[in-house]
Design an enzyme around this catalytic site. Structure first.
Site, short mmCIF file in Angstrom:
data_model
loop_
_atom_site.label_atom_id
_atom_site.label_comp_id
_atom_site.label_asym_id
_atom_site.label_seq_id
_atom_site.Cartn_x
_atom_site.Cartn_y
_atom_site.Cartn_z
CG ASP A 6 -0.41 0.62 2.45
OD1 ASP A 6 0.76 0.36 2.72
OD2 ASP A 6 -1.14 1.35 3.12
CD GLU A 7 4.79 2.15 3.24
OE1 GLU A 7 5.23 3.28 3.43
OE2 GLU A 7 4.74 1.28 4.12
#
Ligand code: TTP
Ligand code: MG
Length: 471
Positions: A221-222
């Site tokens: 997610d990053e």
């Protein structure tokens, strides 16, 4: 010497041929502040050679400059560095990096001048908000607006993440499910669905790559993005956030700044759905006020050690010179010295390969009870398996680590033919490794598990080589 200034020769030329006087105005405020007078080191200039002009703060040591400048006088060196600074700023038509001018006095930086004169970098860090939980709330409207946790709701369960509705109760990642339930009785547990998270992750990475090839994913997610070529990184970040929302119906937070460390801190600053920029002119003040535990790259243990040294903020950390930090923290001390000044040279690396994934736990009380150890191992294993999925990691060697009450440590490992592809496989191998250890009457204080050794060759690669051979 007829070479370009990348290797320093241009500078030598500019010193002797068109030496500039020290200008009364310089283009960048930082320059004055960071125009540092070297002291200490082998060939530290004698005091009489120092220039103490307006705005020059002769207080910080940046070491010796003997290699680069030979026997020139301090005064000449200043004129020279100022001339250099002005020409570079002119030539690049950009603000010059923080700390740069100070660094110009330092011999090894002088040599690597081409890197130092790159335009100011623009880095974005994007991080999805309550990622797994938001995906679950998107999937099931009845979960929206409610406190949910992704993970098992069992005695050995651990929370992967919590929705923002659950966070005020103190529910967060890595918390035992039992504790989470106690903190928030109406908490709803939802099992993780990694395939869906992976698919969303792919979607957002595709969006990132429309803006730059320089994308370094950190987990599902990053990611870091280097958008130095863009006019406004903040506008790009805003656009990416809007695209993510449109295409995935999920929100992300973005941090924008001049390097990875600051961008990462910035993305966390206005979560959820935040956008925060730390502009070059704000870096110094921002870092000075920042508690050390919030620096990206300073972990909890190091932060604790710093607290004991009475270092609480960036400003405190800045009081320490590099040698003292290295003496206390080893090689990492160099990085900490930079962090305190808002400097982080790490590049965005699109092809960085993670070498291993692991976790460990230290017990409140040492034990030699195998049932208990097996339970502790299960918890560590769950975390490792979680991380394997979060980082899409593939590894075929499992390493078990045990630390005994006499602080001695042993490792046992096993390598499989293929990458660990299930929690069951990891369970089988780790249990087998533990069963094979003889404690020799000692108690165990720590148990750790690491998976590494990514299988390299793929069938396609072999095929490619074969094609070349035929040619
Ligand atoms: P994070 O980005 O750390 O957390 P988050 O996205 O849930 O929340 P935030 O808004 O604060 O960014 O991690 C991303 C996902 O990784 C998270 O949704 C679940 C998973 N994860 C774990 O499984 N275990 C962990 O310990 C952490 C930190 C994350
Ligand atoms: Mg996140």
């Amino acid at each position: 010497r007829g070479r370009s200034w990348e290797n320093g020769a241009y500078l030598a030329g500019s010193l002797s041929e068109n030496r500039r006087p020290i200008p009364t105005e310089v283009p960048c405020g930082h320059f004055w502040r960071h125009l540092l007078v070297p002291k200490g080191g082998k060939s530290a200039p004698r005091r009489k050679n120092r220039i103490e002009g307006e705005g020059i703060l002769p207080e910080e040591s940046i070491g010796s400059f003997s290699c680069a400048f030979g026997s020139i006088q301090m005064g000449e060196m200043f004129a020279f560095a100022l001339g250099l600074f002005v020409s570079l700023a002119d030539a690049l038509d950009t603000s010059v990096r923080h700390n740069q001018a100070g660094a110009c006095f330092c011999p090894h930086v002088f040599v690597s001048l081409s890197e130092r004169t790159m335009p100011q970098r623009k880095i974005i860090h994007i991080d999805m908000d309550a990622f797994y939980a938001s995906v679950e709330q998107r999937h099931d409207p009845s979960l929206r607006g409610r406190p949910i946790a992704v993970g098992h709701d069992g005695p050995r369960g651990v929370v992967s993440t919590a929705s923002y509705e659950a966070r005020p109760y103190g529910v967060r990642s890595a918390l035992p499910s039992v504790t989470a339930r106690r903190l928030c009785p109406e908490l709803i547990f939802v099992p993780a669905r990694f395939d869906v998270y992976k698919a969303v992750s792919q979607q957002i990475r595709d969006i990132f790559r429309e803006y730059t090839e320089l994308v370094e994913p950190l987990s599902l997610d990053e990611a870091f993005l280097d958008v130095t070529h863009e006019r406004s990184a903040t506008l790009v970040a805003r656009e990416i956030k809007a695209r993510i929302r449109r295409q995935t119906e999920l929100t992300a937070s973005a941090g924008v700044s001049v390097n990875k460390m600051l961008a990462k801190i910035a993305s966390d600053y206005r979560k959820p759905d935040g956008l925060f920029t730390i502009a070059p002119s704000e870096v110094e003040a921002f870092v000075a006020a920042l508690p050390v535990e919030r620096f990206f790259g300073i972990g909890a243990v190091t932060a604790e050690r710093m607290h004991r040294m009475d270092i609480h903020t960036g400003a405190d950390l800045r009081q320490w010179d590099e040698a003292a930090l290295v003496q206390r923290f080893g090689k990492a001390g160099h990085a900490y010295y930079g962090y305190a000044r808002g400097v982080d040279e790490r590049e965005v690396e699109p092809h960085r390969v993670r070498k291993s994934v692991g976790a460990e736990t230290t017990f409140a009380e040492d034990t030699d009870d195998r049932t208990r150890l097996s339970m502790e191992l299960a918890a560590v294993r769950e975390e490792v398996w979680n991380r394997i999925q979060r980082h899409e990691f593939r590894g075929k060697t499992v390493v078990l680590k045990l630390k005994y009450d006499d602080f001695r440590q042993i490792t046992r490992s096993k390598t499989l033919f293929t990458a660990i592809d299930s929690d069951e496989a990891l369970c089988r191998v780790s249990e087998e490794l533990l069963a094979g250890v003889d404690f020799h009457g000692r108690k165990v204080r720590l148990i750790g598990l690491t998976v590494g050794n990514t299988p390299e060759a793929c069938a396609d690669c072999v095929q490619l080589r074969f094609d070349f051979g035929e040619e």
